[in-house]
Design an enzyme around this catalytic site. Structure first.
Site, PDB file in Angstrom:
ATOM      1  N   ASP A 222      17.032  32.295 -45.864  1.00  6.16           N
ATOM      2  CA  ASP A 222      16.150  33.404 -45.508  1.00  6.16           C
ATOM      3  C   ASP A 222      14.740  32.833 -45.391  1.00  6.16           C
ATOM      4  OD1 ASP A 222      15.035  36.010 -45.094  1.00  6.16           O
ATOM      5  OD2 ASP A 222      16.615  36.870 -46.338  1.00  6.16           O
ATOM      6  N   GLY A 248      13.821  29.408 -43.891  1.00  3.96           N
ATOM      7  CA  GLY A 248      13.679  29.296 -42.447  1.00  3.96           C
ATOM      8  C   GLY A 248      13.891  30.643 -41.787  1.00  3.96           C
ATOM      9  N   PHE A 250      15.964  32.897 -38.957  1.00  3.29           N
ATOM     10  CA  PHE A 250      17.187  32.909 -38.148  1.00  3.29           C
ATOM     11  C   PHE A 250      16.895  33.111 -36.663  1.00  3.29           C
ATOM     12  CE2 PHE A 250      17.516  37.213 -40.461  1.00  3.29           C
ATOM     13  CZ  PHE A 250      16.751  37.902 -39.540  1.00  3.29           C
ATOM     14  N   HIS A 268      21.802  45.121 -37.645  1.00  2.00           N
ATOM     15  CA  HIS A 268      21.396  46.503 -37.350  1.00  2.00           C
ATOM     16  C   HIS A 268      19.881  46.677 -37.322  1.00  2.00           C
ATOM     17  CE1 HIS A 268      20.773  48.549 -41.545  1.00  2.00           C
ATOM     18  NE2 HIS A 268      20.284  47.321 -41.548  1.00  2.00           N
TER      19      HIS A 268
END
Length: 360
Positions: A222, A248, A250, A268
């Protein structure tokens, strides 16, 4: 919280739906409608009880009204009126001596309840969040998020300026995760694999998966400022020696070498194009035999009530995110170079969407 089988949970949902429809039809439509409209008052009454920490004050046992009011710093008469209304909805109870006490629903408002909803009550009942939902008609008209228009910045940037609200939001997300965690862990075979938890926060779900699968290893991924607080939780849950923590984004890359790439309530949050960017980065990191598992509230193909249909409106208001049906996830995965293999329902509102790298 005991986990029941998913088929039984679906049966209970159908029964609740039918009973709810009968309830609505037992009185004239205008009466049913005003009851639905005034549901906002129920939410605010729950928020008031959570804010006053009434459930915490009753955790050690029943109390008379005067003593309870003294402990929570409230006017006795007004507090009695609040509790009278909540008891009518099955929240809190009075014993034969007139003392107020916890019941199962009220117990979830304790701040230290195993699965607490206290933060959720305070966050969703906060003045800021009520103001956000007052913008729903604007989002419906435009098809775009209204919070950035109202606040002049994206939702998470706005939270940076509201530390108390941000803490409530984070605690709420943790509580919701705790609510579904056991059912998610038991619904899917992770076995002795390397699990990369993408966007995994402090690692609560990963820790639960590893605790249930003692031969598995984990990678928690994360943003650096998020995973900085993860080691304490991983140590406390006894899995730190089996987890590599990496910081990091995504949107830029995802760690390679995993057998399973786990993304809980990540996709979502984003519109389709951004979601595809994330999933393509996962696809690039995943080996030929890897699996991708999304934990999401998949919108079912029926017209019964489902909490995800309401969360979908919350996502529209905040950041142009959305809840999706299984067919929409299939297409999103296809665009990302992944092939959906199955959807595993759980006893909670969340499902696990499994995919593998598509064969060219």
């Amino acid at each position: 919280m005991a986990t029941i089988p998913a088929p039984l949970a679906r049966t209970v949902e159908r029964i609740r739906h039918q009973v709810g429809r009968v309830h609505l039809r037992l009185v004239p439509a205008p009466v049913s409608m005003i009851e639905l409209i005034l549901g906002a008052w129920v939410s605010q009454a729950i928020q008031a009880a959570a804010q006053l920490r009434v459930a915490d004050a009753l955790a050690s046992g029943p109390l008379p009204l005067e003593e309870l009011a003294r402990r929570v710093g409230a006017d006795p008469e007004a507090l009695g009126r609040l509790l009278r209304a909540l008891i009518s909805r099955g929240i809190f109870r009075q014993d034969r001596r007139g003392r107020y006490a916890l019941n199962a629903l009220a117990d979830t408002l304790r701040s230290d309840s195993p699965v607490s909803m206290a933060a959720a009550a305070k966050f969703y009942g906060s003045p800021q969040h009520r103001e956000h939902w007052s913008m729903l008609v604007d989002s419906i008209r435009s098809g775009r998020a209204s919070i950035p228009v109202l606040r002049g910045k994206e939702f998470f940037e706005y939270l940076d300026d509201e530390p108390e609200l941000a803490q409530l939001f984070n605690d709420t997300m943790t509580n919701i995760s705790d609510m579904a965690q056991e059912s998610v862990v038991t619904a899917y075979p992770f076995t002795n694999e390397t699990i990369v938890d993408v966007g995994g926060g402090h690692g609560r779900l990963l820790a639960a998966v590893l605790a249930a699968n003692p031969d598995a290893q984990g990678v928690l991924y994360d943003l650096p400022q998020v995973v900085a607080n993860a080691p304490a939780l991983l140590e406390r849950t006894g899995v730190a020696s089996r987890v590599h923590v990496e910081g990091g984004s995504f949107f830029e890359k995802v760690p390679a070498g995993g057998d399973v790439y786990l993304l809980k309530l990540v996709i979502h949050d984003w519109p389709d194009d951004e979601a595809v960017t994330i999933l393509r980065n996962v696809r690039d990191a995943a080996g030929p035999g890897s699996r991708v598992v999304l934990v999401e509230g998949v919108i079912p193909d029926h017209d019964r009530d489902f909490i995800g249909k309401w969360v979908d409106l919350e996502m529209l208001l905040g950041a142009n995110g959305r809840e999706r049906r299984a067919v929409e996830y299939r297409e999103l995965l296809r665009r990302s170079g992944l092939e959906m293999t199955r959807v595993v329902q759980t006893a909670s509102p969340f499902s696990l969407i499994e995919a593998t790298p598509a064969v060219s």
